[in-house]
Design a protein around this motif. Structure first.
Motif, short mmCIF file in Angstrom:
data_model
loop_
_atom_site.label_atom_id
_atom_site.label_comp_id
_atom_site.label_asym_id
_atom_site.label_seq_id
_atom_site.Cartn_x
_atom_site.Cartn_y
_atom_site.Cartn_z
N ASP A 1 0.83 -1.20 0.00
CA ASP A 1 0.00 0.00 0.00
C ASP A 1 0.87 1.26 0.00
OD1 ASP A 1 -2.41 -1.37 -0.01
OD2 ASP A 1 -2.55 -1.45 2.17
N GLN B 1 -1.99 -2.74 9.26
CA GLN B 1 -3.08 -2.80 8.29
C GLN B 1 -2.58 -3.00 6.86
OE1 GLN B 1 -5.84 0.72 7.74
NE2 GLN B 1 -7.23 -0.65 8.82
N SER C 1 -4.40 -3.62 2.68
CA SER C 1 -5.63 -3.59 1.89
C SER C 1 -5.68 -4.73 0.89
CB SER C 1 -5.75 -2.25 1.15
OG SER C 1 -4.83 -2.21 0.07
N SER D 1 -5.50 1.19 -1.34
CA SER D 1 -4.27 1.51 -0.62
C SER D 1 -4.37 2.83 0.13
CB SER D 1 -3.08 1.55 -1.60
OG SER D 1 -2.86 0.28 -2.18
N ASN E 1 -5.58 2.86 3.81
CA ASN E 1 -4.80 2.20 4.85
C ASN E 1 -4.45 3.24 5.92
OD1 ASN E 1 -2.60 1.13 6.42
ND2 ASN E 1 -2.20 -0.35 4.79
#
Length: 576
Positions: A271, A410, A412, A543, A546
């Motif tokens: 991302d 995190q 995506s 992305s 995120n």
């Protein structure tokens, strides 16, 4: 249709079906060593011979077509005796120390020899031994080579490089680097396709697992690992796990049990890569820099090595963004080190990658404040990860899904599909659309670049997209032979694009040279489809959504393409 009899069984197959294929279609396996459909059908190994009634000499089944009325025996006494002698002769020039071989338990020669109950070799043992640079990421052991020619053919016909060739004559004919060069002098891209298509242990990646174990044992080191998207859809294959039971969380759990201090999912830095590469593309596109030639993605080190040796005048068209692997390493030794309150030297970064070229890419230098070293300290392939899990005596059925560590947790769906050809392009376009229109596109707006479109046009998927009155011409290509053809079309002015994604391995990272080996079976497409399925299940598909990436920019990097972002996340492509 053609009617014939194999081992007393009357069968019917389509015209132009080989005897081997006809037998396989009817549940009659014929052993083979050199055969690769449409790539290596030269009948060099002679293991696939069968007896044709009415013919004195045995014939090879891999390159002889089934004909009307044939009566075939695949395991007659005559066939068995010939096959056994052939394999014994091959073994007489083969280092048979299987217990110390990387392919032990997954070796076609080992299986054939076991099936034939070969317990002793009646011939003089004369394995060939050539010198090799063991520090190079790709290792060749000549004493295990069976001269099947697969590496020669896959490199020439699929990747278009011709790194390998035959040398010598007679019984001492062997395979070596073409042109009497050393492997470092050759234009090897480290795609690793020769490794995954070798039926034995003659080719393998440099093993770096012991370096990782040493770092884990070092009380002064903080070992930080990342796991690439494509690893999650392949690692379970060697451990008997079904795809739905082999999630990324279980890999993170395995790494923690081995002694790794922090474990992350590389989708985070995928991302981050999109934020930098997508912003760079829009900047170069709107500035008119791409009118003559496109911007190329730069996340595949095999492709970067290829363009530097084959089309060096095009390296300025590469995105300056580092790959997700290198970006993660850079922020681990800067942003994350500051979070922990330690020096970058204490951080030991490990990447789990589906790729052999990543071992070469890790040599990229990192200079940050007073630190001088590398983004990444060690790269292990998916195969090496499995070896480490087994070495640690971790039972796969005891692994549980755990979360990635913070603050880089995190990821995506866009980051997940980095592992399949077309995924980087789709992820970048999703965010480029948002950066231009300040709203998300329909989630399936850019499906045209996905890998199912491949095959119709020499491995190239082409698509034009209009965003805010701007038409962006894109292309996605995987496999270096296909890439060469595309670049030559661009050079001749027969094709024009604004943005091109290139993956060195057919099918992208899911078919990478560091993935589990299933001889004669190509799983890149199936693995890629699993990545798309995972993307669909992700709560975050873009992305730019995120939040951990956004937090990093807010706390540390400022914004995409900032001075600090360029210092840590970008590189200047030069010919070394």
């Amino acid at each position: 249709m053609v009617n014939l009899t194999i081992n007393g069984k009357a069968i019917t197959v389509e015209e132009n079906t080989t005897i081997m294929e006809a037998a396989a279609q009817n549940g009659i396996p014929i052993p083979k060593l050199c055969y690769l459909k449409d790539i290596n059908e030269i009948a060099a190994c002679r293991v696939c011979v069968v007896e044709l009634e009415g013919k004195e000499k045995l014939i090879t089944s891999c390159n002889n077509v089934a004909e009307e009325g044939m009566v075939i025996y695949t395991n007659s006494p005559k066939v068995r005796k010939s096959r056994r002698t052939t394999v014994e002769l091959i073994l007489s020039q083969h280092d048979s120390n299987c217990v110390s071989c990387a392919r032990s338990g997954n070796c076609s020669l080992q299986k054939v020899a076991n099936d034939l109950n070969i317990l002793d070799i009646p011939f003089k043992m004369e394995p060939e031994r050539q010198q090799w640079d063991k520090t190079f990421p790709l290792i060749r052991d000549s004493s295990k080579c069976i001269k099947c020619m697969r590496c020669v053919q896959i490199c020439e016909k699929v990747q278009g490089l011709g790194i390998w060739d035959l040398e010598g004559t007679g019984s001492w004919t062997t395979v070596n680097v073409a042109g009497h060069k050393s492997i470092r002098e050759a234009d090897c891209t480290l795609c690793g396709q020769c490794i995954t298509h070798c039926p034995v242990g003659a080719l393998r990646e440099r093993d770096d697992t012991e370096s990782v174990w040493d770092a884990i044992a070092d009380q002064e080191k903080i070992v930080v690992a990342q796991v690439a998207p494509a690893v999650r859809v392949a690692w379970g294959e060697e451990l008997g796990l079904e795809p739905e039971d082999a999630g990324i969380g279980k890999i993170l759990d395995a790494l923690k049990r081995m002694g790794v201090d922090y474990a992350f999912d590389t989708t985070f830095s995928a991302d981050l890569t999109i934020m930098e590469e997508g912003s760079e593309f829009l900047q170069r596109f709107t500035a008119g820099e791409l009118r003559q030639r496109p911007m190329f993605t730069s996340c595949c080190p095999g492709w970067v090595r290829f363009v530097k040796t084959q089309f060096p005048h095009m390296i300025q068209q590469l995105s300056t963004a580092k790959s997700p692997q290198q970006m993660f390493g850079a922020v681990m030794k800067s942003y994350f080190a500051k979070k922990l309150g330690v020096s970058p030297e204490q951080i030991y970064t490990v990447s789990v990658m589906p790729c052999v070229a990543k071992k070469g890419e890790r040599e990229m230098a990192l200079f940050y404040e007073e630190y001088a070293g590398h983004d990444i300290d060690a790269v292990i392939t998916t195969r090496e990860l499995v070896k480490m899990i087994r070495s640690a005596h971790i039972s796969p059925d005891t692994l549980t899904e755990i979360e990635s560590d913070r603050p880089m947790q995190q990821g995506s769906g866009a980051g997940v599909i980095f592992g399949v050809t077309g995924g980087v392009m789709e992820a970048a376009l999703r965010t480029a659309y948002y950066l231009l229109k300040k709203e998300n596109p329909p989630i399936d707006a850019f499906r045209a670049v996905r890998s199912p479109a491949f095959g119709a046009n020499e491995g190239v998927a082409e698509a034009d997209f209009t965003i805010d009155n701007m038409t962006i011409k894109t292309a996605v290509v995987s496999g270096l032979g296909n890439t060469r053809a595309l670049l030559e079309k661009i050079e001749r002015g027969e094709a024009h694009y604004d943005f091109v994604e290139v993956m060195a391995c057919p099918g992208g990272c899911s078919g990478g040279g560091g993935q589990p080996i299933h001889d004669g079976t190509e799983l890149a497409f199936d693995r890629g489809q699993n990545l798309y399925a995972l993307d669909e299940k992700e709560k975050i598909r873009f992305s730019h959504e995120n939040q951990d990436v956004a937090q990093m920019y807010e706390e540390f990097l400022d914004k995409p393409l900032s001075h600090k972002a360029h210092l840590l996340l970008h590189t200047e492509h030069v010919i070394s």
